[in-house]
Scaffold this active site. Structure first.
Site, PDB file in Angstrom:
ATOM      1  N   CYS A   2     -20.441 -50.120  -8.614  1.00 56.44           N
ATOM      2  CA  CYS A   2     -19.818 -50.257  -7.306  1.00 56.44           C
ATOM      3  C   CYS A   2     -18.783 -49.153  -7.185  1.00 56.44           C
ATOM      4  O   CYS A   2     -18.514 -48.440  -8.143  1.00 56.44           O
ATOM      5  CB  CYS A   2     -19.102 -51.597  -7.181  1.00 56.44           C
ATOM      6  N   ARG A  27     -22.497 -44.833  -4.609  1.00 54.22           N
ATOM      7  CA  ARG A  27     -22.304 -45.826  -5.675  1.00 54.22           C
ATOM      8  C   ARG A  27     -22.793 -47.220  -5.284  1.00 54.22           C
ATOM      9  O   ARG A  27     -22.861 -48.114  -6.138  1.00 54.22           O
ATOM     10  CB  ARG A  27     -20.826 -45.909  -6.061  1.00 54.22           C
ATOM     11  N   TRP A  71     -22.436 -52.667  -5.122  1.00 52.98           N
ATOM     12  CA  TRP A  71     -23.816 -52.600  -5.619  1.00 52.98           C
ATOM     13  C   TRP A  71     -23.983 -53.917  -6.353  1.00 52.98           C
ATOM     14  O   TRP A  71     -23.456 -54.110  -7.437  1.00 52.98           O
ATOM     15  CB  TRP A  71     -23.995 -51.392  -6.538  1.00 52.98           C
ATOM     16  N   ASN A  97     -15.501 -53.087 -10.184  1.00 56.42           N
ATOM     17  CA  ASN A  97     -16.797 -52.521 -10.560  1.00 56.42           C
ATOM     18  C   ASN A  97     -17.029 -52.907 -12.020  1.00 56.42           C
ATOM     19  O   ASN A  97     -16.190 -52.612 -12.868  1.00 56.42           O
ATOM     20  CB  ASN A  97     -16.759 -50.991 -10.410  1.00 56.42           C
ATOM     21  N   GLY A  98     -18.129 -53.570 -12.324  1.00 58.62           N
ATOM     22  CA  GLY A  98     -18.397 -53.975 -13.704  1.00 58.62           C
ATOM     23  C   GLY A  98     -18.944 -55.392 -13.734  1.00 58.62           C
ATOM     24  O   GLY A  98     -19.329 -55.945 -12.698  1.00 58.62           O
ATOM     25  N   GLU A 480     -46.390 -40.458 -16.573  1.00 58.52           N
ATOM     26  CA  GLU A 480     -45.071 -40.416 -15.942  1.00 58.52           C
ATOM     27  C   GLU A 480     -44.491 -38.992 -16.006  1.00 58.52           C
ATOM     28  O   GLU A 480     -43.901 -38.517 -15.040  1.00 58.52           O
ATOM     29  CB  GLU A 480     -44.135 -41.441 -16.609  1.00 58.52           C
ATOM     30  N   LYS A 484     -43.521 -36.759 -12.722  1.00 62.16           N
ATOM     31  CA  LYS A 484     -42.211 -36.145 -12.476  1.00 62.16           C
ATOM     32  C   LYS A 484     -42.367 -34.686 -12.069  1.00 62.16           C
ATOM     33  O   LYS A 484     -41.738 -34.227 -11.130  1.00 62.16           O
ATOM     34  CB  LYS A 484     -41.303 -36.217 -13.718  1.00 62.16           C
ATOM     35  N   GLU A 487     -43.913 -34.346  -8.473  1.00 59.98           N
ATOM     36  CA  GLU A 487     -43.142 -34.708  -7.288  1.00 59.98           C
ATOM     37  C   GLU A 487     -41.927 -33.814  -7.060  1.00 59.98           C
ATOM     38  O   GLU A 487     -41.552 -33.603  -5.915  1.00 59.98           O
ATOM     39  CB  GLU A 487     -42.762 -36.199  -7.273  1.00 59.98           C
ATOM     40  N   HIS A 503     -63.673 -35.719 -23.271  1.00 59.46           N
ATOM     41  CA  HIS A 503     -64.642 -36.277 -22.304  1.00 59.46           C
ATOM     42  C   HIS A 503     -64.562 -35.558 -20.952  1.00 59.46           C
ATOM     43  O   HIS A 503     -65.035 -36.065 -19.946  1.00 59.46           O
ATOM     44  CB  HIS A 503     -64.382 -37.770 -22.121  1.00 59.46           C
ATOM     45  N   LYS A 602     -37.636 -42.417  -0.842  1.00 59.18           N
ATOM     46  CA  LYS A 602     -37.185 -43.187  -2.001  1.00 59.18           C
ATOM     47  C   LYS A 602     -37.776 -44.591  -1.994  1.00 59.18           C
ATOM     48  O   LYS A 602     -38.183 -45.101  -3.017  1.00 59.18           O
ATOM     49  CB  LYS A 602     -35.652 -43.233  -2.007  1.00 59.18           C
TER      50      LYS A 602
HETATM   51  O1  M6R Z   1     -38.831 -48.884  -5.783  1.00 62.77           O
HETATM   52  P1  M6R Z   1     -40.087 -48.963  -6.620  1.00 62.77           P
HETATM   53  O2  M6R Z   1     -39.787 -48.897  -8.084  1.00 62.77           O
HETATM   54  O3  M6R Z   1     -40.949 -50.115  -6.281  1.00 62.77           O
HETATM   55  O4  M6R Z   1     -40.876 -47.639  -6.242  1.00 62.77           O
HETATM   56  C1  M6R Z   1     -42.150 -47.399  -6.745  1.00 62.77           C
HETATM   57  C2  M6R Z   1     -42.574 -45.963  -6.513  1.00 62.77           C
HETATM   58  O5  M6R Z   1     -42.584 -45.656  -5.154  1.00 62.77           O
HETATM   59  C3  M6R Z   1     -41.654 -44.965  -7.243  1.00 62.77           C
HETATM   60  O6  M6R Z   1     -41.569 -45.242  -8.608  1.00 62.77           O
HETATM   61  C4  M6R Z   1     -42.138 -43.535  -7.053  1.00 62.77           C
HETATM   62  O7  M6R Z   1     -43.359 -43.356  -7.704  1.00 62.77           O
HETATM   63  C5  M6R Z   1     -41.093 -42.542  -7.551  1.00 62.77           C
HETATM   64  N1  M6R Z   1     -40.832 -41.549  -6.560  1.00 62.77           N
HETATM   65  C6  M6R Z   1     -41.477 -41.852  -8.797  1.00 62.77           C
HETATM   66  O8  M6R Z   1     -40.497 -40.984  -9.229  1.00 62.77           O
END
Ligand code: M6R
Length: 607
Positions: A2, A27, A71, A97-98, A480, A484, A487, A503, A602
């Site tokens: 927070c 935050r 938060w 905050n905590g 993963e 990264k 994206e 394969h 996001k």
């Molecule tokens: O908020 P969520 O964890 O449900 O989101 C899922 C995906 O949209 C999210 O992980 C997305 O793949 C990210 N941009 C990956 O870095």
């Protein structure tokens, strides 16, 4: 995570506080509130704009006060749970905050002394406790210090008392607090962002330190109320840089927060001597979980990959069959579900539409639904029957980094919890608990190599295609890591199970097609080494993520990034860090919009 902010000076406190909160909005944005001892409090659900609107209808006056952005951790993001919190007489007000770990015990004890609690938060207990001690000591500073000695957990807080309106007391234990020293005005805040608009002279509090500010003075004490002399530092950052703690991007800041995030996810949840995980959010379904015969994990993107790691953990250590499915596909199959099935949704935002629809479908079919969710009070947190909060703090960068690490940690806790309900031995339980607690330090060791990883990323910045390979626990890390890179840099990257290379994908390999080989020394190391050989034989450049002390790998890979040794199931928490840093520096070298990649959002609230 927070944000707290407090002001004692000569200006209109509401303007100073609200302006400061706006700069702290990264935050938290669940609720906002201010208290001015001369005129009262105003609180709202949501972010600072809502607070501004409410303050225009209910103006407050005064030249000192405290403010907060929440938060949520304990209690839904409602107005009643918004800070500042107060005692029975509305005289002592606190922003915090905590997490106060002993709040339940304190709450019960204070209720017996006539304290009426109105919120679900752990913070409210602090206001009542200070008020109770004030009634006995009649000294604001001593009452706060005494109360702090009775708290267990973490806090960065500020307290205001109506009877001494110009004085504000701040304190730190495990959550950041900084003082700003101005001319005829002083400040207390969670970080320097709101302070830098007024002064560049700051003092960072250490754990166990208490600060008392008035417009013309500041004093710092320890928890025995002995005075401490501390010199002010001059900050050179701009307000914008300060919001990111000096980092250029939120993505890098959030990667660097990893160790702290793991500590927060684990806090108060391990009983090491008994090899047990204590998960308050699962208490209501604890007995039901003993009968569960099958788990379906659902998530999207990064959360889905965390789920795949969970599958390996749960099957190996809890002995329960697990399937993992992307949210967008789950309800288009005809999933076989009964009342001995759990659907476990993993989501940072708690709002992802595909995951949410999977939960609703599973509920209709009679499954018990659980969530591993970062955002308290989000739709997924509300609609699931029970769950585990990540406590990772807000993640601002679109690329999920710290939330992923926290999701793996939470899945390990869940594995320990279910495993110990079944056949997992005390020895294994203890080992997992100890290994979990050792993770943050090991993560710091990996993060300390960030400059070397930056150089490797810059060396490969001209390449257009990448392959990421791994096996077993690090097979999902290959996916993963590739996600990264895709994206944030828009480069072509593919994740593969290393055994699948022969394969098909091996055909792509030549001297211009680098492979990121995730090959810690684990139960599949020899197999990984053979797969790397196959790539080397085709002249493919290899960047290896290996275990410290593995010299052999240098014969196979052009570049090697080392991680410390760890329990196999926890190695993904370490191996993902170099891949996150590689993606970050690679994208930076290519001048990409790292925190807001093109075409992405996001929180994905459409199917
Ligand atoms: O908020 P969520 O964890 O449900 O989101 C899922 C995906 O949209 C999210 O992980 C997305 O793949 C990210 N941009 C990956 O870095």
């Amino acid at each position: 995570m927070c944000g707290i902010f407090a002001y004692a000076g000569g200006k209109d406190a509401v303007s100073v506080l609200v302006d400061g909160l706006s700069s702290l909005e990264y935050r938290g944005y669940d609720s906002a509130g201010v208290f001015l001892p001369k005129s009262g409090a105003v609180k709202t659900v949501g972010a600072v704009d809502n607070l501004k609107k409410k303050l225009s209808q209910q103006p407050l006056e005064g030249t000192s006060g405290i403010a907060h952005l929440r938060w949520a951790t304990h209690g839904e993001p409602t107005e009643i749970n918004a800070h500042p919190h107060h005692d029975n007489n509305k005289e002592v007000w606190v922003v915090h905050n905590g997490i106060i770990e002993n709040y339940k015990e304190l709450r019960e004890a204070l209720k017996k002394h006539g304290c009426n609690f109105v919120s679900d938060t752990d913070t409210e207990v602090i206001a009542h406790l200070i008020s109770y001690n004030l009634a006995k000591l009649n000294d604001f500073e001593k009452a706060v210090t005494k109360s702090l000695n009775e708290l267990k957990g973490t806090y960065g807080l500020a307290v205001s008392w109506k009877k001494e309106p110009e004085k504000i007391i701040g304190a730190r234990m495990g959550a950041p607090v900084v003082l700003g020293l101005g001319d005829g005005e002083n400040f207390i805040a969670s970080d320097t962002t709101p302070i830098l608009r007024h002064t560049k002279n700051v003092i960072y509090l250490h754990d166990g330190e208490v600060a008392v500010i008035t417009p013309s003075s500041h004093n710092i004490y320890n928890l025995n109320h002995d005075i401490i002399n501390k010199q002010a530092e001059v900050i050179e950052w701009s307000a914008e840089q300060a919001q990111k703690s000096g980092y250029e991007h939120f993505m890098l800041k959030e990667i660097m927060e990893g160790p702290e995030v793991v500590r927060n996810t684990l806090r108060g949840r391990l009983i090491v001597d008994s090899g047990l995980a204590k998960l308050g959010g699962l208490e209501s379904v604890k007995e039901k979980l003993k009968e569960i015969e099958r788990i379906i994990i659902v998530g999207c993107g990064t959360a889905f990959y965390a789920g795949l790691i969970g599958e390996y953990m749960l099957e190996e250590y809890a002995g329960i069959p697990v399937e993992v499915e992307v949210g967008s596909e789950f309800r288009y199959r005809k999933p076989i579900i009964n009342d001995k099935t759990i659907l476990l949704a993993v989501s940072q935002s708690g709002e992802t539409a595909d995951t949410l629809e999977a939960i609703r479908e599973a509920k209709r079919k009679g499954a018990l639904t659980l969530g591993i969710v970062n955002t308290v009070g989000s739709t997924i947190a509300r609609e699931t029957d029970a769950g585990i909060y990540n406590h990772a703090g807000p993640e601002i960068g679109v690329a999920s980094t710290k939330a992923f690490i926290s999701q793996i940690t939470a899945l390990a806790l869940f594995t320990l919890f279910l495993g110990r309900q079944r056949q997992m031995s005390l020895v294994t339980g203890k080992r997992i608990a100890e290994e979990l607690l050792a993770l943050p330090q090991k993560m710091e060791k990996v993060l300390s190599q960030k400059e070397a990883i930056k150089k490797i990323a810059e060396k490969y910045a001209g390449h257009k295609d990448f392959l990421y390979i791994g096996r077993k626990y690090n097979y999902p890390i290959a996916y993963e890591g590739a996600l990264k890179l895709k994206e944030v840099s828009y480069a072509h990257a593919e994740g593969y199970g290393a055994g699948e290379m022969k394969h098909g994908p091996l055909a792509m390999i030549d001297e211009n097609f680098p492979t990121m080989a995730i090959s810690p020394q684990d139960s599949v190391y020899e197999k990984m080494a053979s797969n790397i050989q196959e790539i080397k034989a085709r002249k493919g450049p290899v960047i290896a993520i290996a275990t410290e002390g593995d010299e052999e790998i240098k014969q196979l890979a052009q570049d090697v990034i080392y991680i410390p040794k760890a329990l196999e199931m926890l190695t993904p928490v370490l191996t993902i860090i170099p891949l996150q840093l590689f993606a970050y520096y690679f994208a930076k070298a290519r001048g990409c919009s790292i925190d807001r990649p093109r075409n992405l959002a996001k929180s994905v609230t459409v199917e």
